[in-house]
Design a protein around this motif. Structure first.
Motif, mmCIF file in Angstrom:
data_model
loop_
_atom_site.group_PDB
_atom_site.id
_atom_site.type_symbol
_atom_site.label_atom_id
_atom_site.label_comp_id
_atom_site.label_asym_id
_atom_site.label_seq_id
_atom_site.Cartn_x
_atom_site.Cartn_y
_atom_site.Cartn_z
ATOM 1 N N SER A 175 -84.782 59.882 21.004
ATOM 2 C CA SER A 175 -85.199 58.949 22.054
ATOM 3 C C SER A 175 -85.857 59.683 23.219
ATOM 4 O O SER A 175 -86.827 59.204 23.800
ATOM 5 C CB SER A 175 -83.996 58.148 22.557
ATOM 6 O OG SER A 175 -83.449 57.353 21.533
ATOM 7 N N LEU A 176 -85.330 60.847 23.548
ATOM 8 C CA LEU A 176 -85.929 61.640 24.620
ATOM 9 C C LEU A 176 -87.320 62.119 24.216
ATOM 10 O O LEU A 176 -88.262 62.081 25.023
ATOM 11 C CB LEU A 176 -85.038 62.838 24.947
ATOM 12 C CG LEU A 176 -83.633 62.526 25.467
ATOM 13 C CD1 LEU A 176 -82.868 63.816 25.723
ATOM 14 C CD2 LEU A 176 -83.689 61.680 26.730
ATOM 15 N N HIS A 177 -87.457 62.569 22.981
ATOM 16 C CA HIS A 177 -88.773 62.989 22.500
ATOM 17 C C HIS A 177 -89.765 61.827 22.524
ATOM 18 O O HIS A 177 -90.939 62.004 22.852
ATOM 19 C CB HIS A 177 -88.663 63.573 21.091
ATOM 20 C CG HIS A 177 -88.172 64.981 21.053
ATOM 21 N ND1 HIS A 177 -88.906 66.048 21.542
ATOM 22 C CD2 HIS A 177 -87.003 65.504 20.595
ATOM 23 C CE1 HIS A 177 -88.218 67.169 21.372
ATOM 24 N NE2 HIS A 177 -87.065 66.871 20.811
ATOM 25 N N GLN A 178 -89.292 60.637 22.191
ATOM 26 C CA GLN A 178 -90.173 59.471 22.196
ATOM 27 C C GLN A 178 -90.696 59.191 23.599
ATOM 28 O O GLN A 178 -91.866 58.822 23.783
ATOM 29 C CB GLN A 178 -89.437 58.246 21.656
ATOM 30 C CG GLN A 178 -90.321 57.009 21.542
ATOM 31 C CD GLN A 178 -89.580 55.824 20.955
ATOM 32 O OE1 GLN A 178 -88.377 55.883 20.728
ATOM 33 N NE2 GLN A 178 -90.297 54.748 20.708
ATOM 34 N N VAL A 179 -89.846 59.370 24.605
ATOM 35 C CA VAL A 179 -90.271 59.133 25.989
ATOM 36 C C VAL A 179 -91.415 60.070 26.371
ATOM 37 O O VAL A 179 -92.453 59.638 26.868
ATOM 38 C CB VAL A 179 -89.089 59.318 26.962
ATOM 39 C CG1 VAL A 179 -89.592 59.353 28.406
ATOM 40 C CG2 VAL A 179 -88.076 58.201 26.789
ATOM 41 N N VAL A 180 -91.221 61.361 26.138
ATOM 42 C CA VAL A 180 -92.243 62.310 26.590
ATOM 43 C C VAL A 180 -93.502 62.241 25.730
ATOM 44 O O VAL A 180 -94.625 62.415 26.229
ATOM 45 C CB VAL A 180 -91.690 63.753 26.653
ATOM 46 C CG1 VAL A 180 -90.578 63.843 27.694
ATOM 47 C CG2 VAL A 180 -91.189 64.223 25.302
ATOM 48 N N GLU A 181 -93.350 61.968 24.439
ATOM 49 C CA GLU A 181 -94.515 61.909 23.563
ATOM 50 C C GLU A 181 -95.346 60.648 23.788
ATOM 51 O O GLU A 181 -96.553 60.635 23.531
ATOM 52 C CB GLU A 181 -94.097 62.004 22.095
ATOM 53 C CG GLU A 181 -93.515 63.353 21.698
ATOM 54 C CD GLU A 181 -94.475 64.507 21.930
ATOM 55 O OE1 GLU A 181 -95.696 64.311 21.778
ATOM 56 O OE2 GLU A 181 -93.997 65.602 22.278
ATOM 57 N N SER A 182 -94.725 59.572 24.246
ATOM 58 C CA SER A 182 -95.463 58.337 24.506
ATOM 59 C C SER A 182 -96.099 58.311 25.887
ATOM 60 O O SER A 182 -96.922 57.445 26.184
ATOM 61 C CB SER A 182 -94.539 57.131 24.348
ATOM 62 O OG SER A 182 -93.492 57.159 25.314
ATOM 63 N N SER A 183 -95.726 59.243 26.755
ATOM 64 C CA SER A 183 -96.315 59.317 28.092
ATOM 65 C C SER A 183 -97.763 59.791 28.004
ATOM 66 O O SER A 183 -98.120 60.521 27.085
ATOM 67 C CB SER A 183 -95.510 60.282 28.968
ATOM 68 O OG SER A 183 -94.152 59.901 29.019
ATOM 69 N N ARG A 184 -98.577 59.371 28.961
ATOM 70 C CA ARG A 184 -99.976 59.780 28.893
ATOM 71 C C ARG A 184 -100.599 59.878 30.276
ATOM 72 O O ARG A 184 -100.108 59.303 31.254
ATOM 73 C CB ARG A 184 -100.779 58.811 28.029
ATOM 74 C CG ARG A 184 -101.059 57.460 28.656
ATOM 75 C CD ARG A 184 -102.045 56.672 27.794
ATOM 76 N NE ARG A 184 -102.528 55.475 28.477
ATOM 77 C CZ ARG A 184 -102.017 54.272 28.317
ATOM 78 N NH1 ARG A 184 -100.973 54.095 27.510
ATOM 79 N NH2 ARG A 184 -102.515 53.239 28.965
ATOM 80 N N VAL A 185 -101.691 60.614 30.312
ATOM 81 C CA VAL A 185 -102.549 60.708 31.499
ATOM 82 C C VAL A 185 -103.903 60.147 31.102
ATOM 83 O O VAL A 185 -104.505 60.599 30.124
ATOM 84 C CB VAL A 185 -102.678 62.171 31.977
ATOM 85 C CG1 VAL A 185 -103.675 62.265 33.128
ATOM 86 C CG2 VAL A 185 -101.317 62.727 32.387
ATOM 87 N N ASP A 186 -104.383 59.157 31.835
ATOM 88 C CA ASP A 186 -105.658 58.536 31.490
ATOM 89 C C ASP A 186 -106.821 59.504 31.693
ATOM 90 O O ASP A 186 -106.780 60.349 32.611
ATOM 91 C CB ASP A 186 -105.884 57.282 32.332
ATOM 92 C CG ASP A 186 -105.037 56.105 31.861
ATOM 93 O OD1 ASP A 186 -104.366 56.242 30.819
ATOM 94 O OD2 ASP A 186 -105.049 55.060 32.532
ATOM 95 N N PRO A 187 -107.856 59.390 30.875
ATOM 96 C CA PRO A 187 -109.006 60.301 30.983
ATOM 97 C C PRO A 187 -109.654 60.300 32.368
ATOM 98 O O PRO A 187 -110.181 61.328 32.802
ATOM 99 C CB PRO A 187 -109.978 59.776 29.922
ATOM 100 C CG PRO A 187 -109.115 59.074 28.924
ATOM 101 C CD PRO A 187 -107.998 58.477 29.720
ATOM 102 N N GLU A 188 -109.601 59.156 33.064
ATOM 103 C CA GLU A 188 -110.216 59.086 34.395
ATOM 104 C C GLU A 188 -109.560 60.050 35.379
ATOM 105 O O GLU A 188 -110.212 60.541 36.306
ATOM 106 C CB GLU A 188 -110.131 57.648 34.937
ATOM 107 C CG GLU A 188 -110.984 56.643 34.203
ATOM 108 C CD GLU A 188 -110.354 56.169 32.909
ATOM 109 O OE1 GLU A 188 -111.031 55.458 32.135
ATOM 110 O OE2 GLU A 188 -109.169 56.516 32.649
#
Length: 243
Positions: A6-19
């Protein structure tokens, strides 16, 4: 949340938008999700760490003004890039450094630890309660319609970011305004927080190595906050340009 997947899912699903990367191609972040934390008030260990950070900051500022420190200056420039005035809205690292002369805040041992690591490693660092999140964290440019729950004069209120402002958000609204300036109430660390997310923000001239050292130091201290602490981390950086 009591399993490592579950912890891995949190960090792997996080993102920074290209903008955001277009605005600052040198931006990188390390996200650390932690579970099994045993909450508690400030203790001797967190007190010693904060005292060490205060001494470090005092020595650093004997010869250099806060705004002239390399990473602080970089973040001031980043704030100007999306229209914020850094002398009015200071990034979290600068705000802590300016408080070091009179004493860093003592909140609870979890908050104390990450504030001390922020100062000692010269990196903006935020901590949030993961149970307050709805959907994955993401860093994006605000439209200006996203709600941000905060307090003004002790009263709860809802604000909205400026269009084009860099914000961390989830599916409900903004969790941190102006990149790393002010966190919202919904996801703020509480005295009973057991599952948390930490975000370490870097710009040049901070290197990936220095960023990782800060993340490792934080993870090491978090591991001491209970016998069942588990962490998952991820470095987010711009995708390489394909030729």
């Amino acid at each position: 949340m009591n399993d490592l997947s579950s912890l891995h899912q949190v960090v792997e699903s996080s993102r920074v938008d290209p903008e955001v990367f277009l605005l600052r191609p040198d931006y990188r972040a390390v996200l650390i999700a932690a579970d099994g934390l045993v909450p508690g008030p400030s203790d001797q260990t967190s007190e010693d760490l904060l005292s060490h950070a205060e001494g470090f900051a005092r020595e650093l500022l004997k010869t250099t003004l806060v705004e002239q420190l390399a990473h602080v200056a970089a973040w001031r420039d980043a704030y100007r890039g999306f229209g914020a005035k850094p002398q009015r809205t200071r990034n979290s690292l600068e705000a802590l450094l300016r408080r070091s002369a009179t004493g860093l805040p003592r909140v609870n041992r979890l908050t104390d630890i990450y504030n001390a690591i922020s100062v000692l490693h010269q990196v903006p660092l935020g901590g949030e309660d993961l149970t307050g999140y709805a959907g994955p964290p993401r860093l994006t440019l605000a439209r200006g319609t996203e709600p941000f729950d905060t307090a003004t004069g002790g009263e709860e209120t809802v604000e909205f970011p400026e269009p084009g402002e860099v914000v961390w958000r989830d599916d409900i609204g903004v969790t941190c305004r102006r990149w790393n300036w002010r966190q919202g109430r919904r996801t703020q660390l509480k005295n009973n927080t057991e599952t948390a997310l930490f975000i370490l923000d870097a710009l040049e001239p901070m290197t990936d190595h220095a960023l990782q050292l800060a993340a490792d130091a934080l993870a090491s201290h978090l591991s001491q906050l209970g016998p069942d602490v588990q962490t998952a981390s991820r470095l987010i950086r711009p995708e390489p340009i394909k030729s």
